[in-house]
Write an enzyme that holds these catalytic residues in place. Structure first.
Site, PDB file in Angstrom:
ATOM      1  N   GLU A  57     -21.868  25.514  18.783  1.00 36.53           N
ATOM      2  CA  GLU A  57     -21.126  24.315  19.186  1.00 36.53           C
ATOM      3  C   GLU A  57     -21.450  23.897  20.617  1.00 36.53           C
ATOM      4  O   GLU A  57     -21.599  22.708  20.901  1.00 36.53           O
ATOM      5  CB  GLU A  57     -19.607  24.563  19.086  1.00 36.53           C
ATOM      6  CG  GLU A  57     -19.128  24.903  17.698  1.00 36.53           C
ATOM      7  CD  GLU A  57     -19.013  26.403  17.441  1.00 36.53           C
ATOM      8  OE1 GLU A  57     -18.064  26.803  16.746  1.00 36.53           O
ATOM      9  OE2 GLU A  57     -19.872  27.175  17.932  1.00 36.53           O
ATOM     10  N   CYS A  85     -14.333  29.435  17.932  1.00 33.88           N
ATOM     11  CA  CYS A  85     -13.609  30.388  18.770  1.00 33.88           C
ATOM     12  C   CYS A  85     -12.829  29.614  19.838  1.00 33.88           C
ATOM     13  O   CYS A  85     -12.961  28.393  19.942  1.00 33.88           O
ATOM     14  CB  CYS A  85     -14.618  31.342  19.421  1.00 33.88           C
ATOM     15  SG  CYS A  85     -15.601  30.563  20.733  1.00 33.88           S
ATOM     16  N   CYS A  88     -15.134  27.445  22.190  1.00 33.54           N
ATOM     17  CA  CYS A  88     -15.697  26.266  21.531  1.00 33.54           C
ATOM     18  C   CYS A  88     -14.618  25.247  21.179  1.00 33.54           C
ATOM     19  O   CYS A  88     -14.836  24.043  21.321  1.00 33.54           O
ATOM     20  CB  CYS A  88     -16.492  26.683  20.303  1.00 33.54           C
ATOM     21  SG  CYS A  88     -17.977  27.628  20.737  1.00 33.54           S
TER      22      CYS A  88
END
Length: 153
Positions: A57, A85, A88
């Site tokens: 990302e 996560c 990101c």
């Protein structure tokens, strides 16, 4: 304009490229909504770059911001094979991505719905989340990769 599934297939192709390089198979594309053009691509490169920042990302957001000429990635959707996560998810919020479409859930670090729901917090921008697009295929890439990795140890 292509469907969500077709754009997710682009992200899957990038995830496969990551796996071929010994990286966890996570791929990402960022699509400009007005014309359907892919303006950012990324796949996991944490091992080869030896960087905790080299997530699919983040790499795709960096490319998209350079292509669009600014840090705000306005009018764009992100397609990623794995639930983001916290790092990101925060970058997605900060970049002003309109819609996040992802495949597999991440029960250990997912910060859109699994471990926490960052998009529900009162930040200045709240992306729409669309989970489960080609979920089985995305999850299968990850489970196959880690099975092979454990078998080779």
């Amino acid at each position: 304009m292509r469907s969500d599934g077709e754009y997710m297939r682009e992200a899957i192709d990038l995830a496969i490229k990551a796996a071929e390089q010994g990286e966890a198979p996570v791929g990402c594309v960022i699509v400009r909504k007005s014309d359907g053009e892919i303006v950012g691509r990324g796949y996991n490169l944490r091992e080869s770059k030896k960087s905790p920042l080299a997530h699919a990302e983040i790499i795709a957001l960096d490319e998209a911001s350079r292509n669009l000429g600014g840090w705000r990635v306005l009018g764009c959707d992100m397609f990623v094979t794995l639930e983001p996560c916290p790092m990101c998810a925060g970058a997605i919020i900060n970049a002003r991505i309109e819609r996040l479409i992802y495949g597999a859930k991440d029960k250990k670090a997912g910060s859109v719905e699994s471990v926490m729901k960052m998009f529900d917090l009162p930040y200045n921008h709240r992306p729409e989340a669309v989970p489960g697009v080609l979920e089985d295929e995305c999850a299968g890439l990850l489970s196959d990769f880690f099975k092979k990795l454990r078998a080779n140890r």
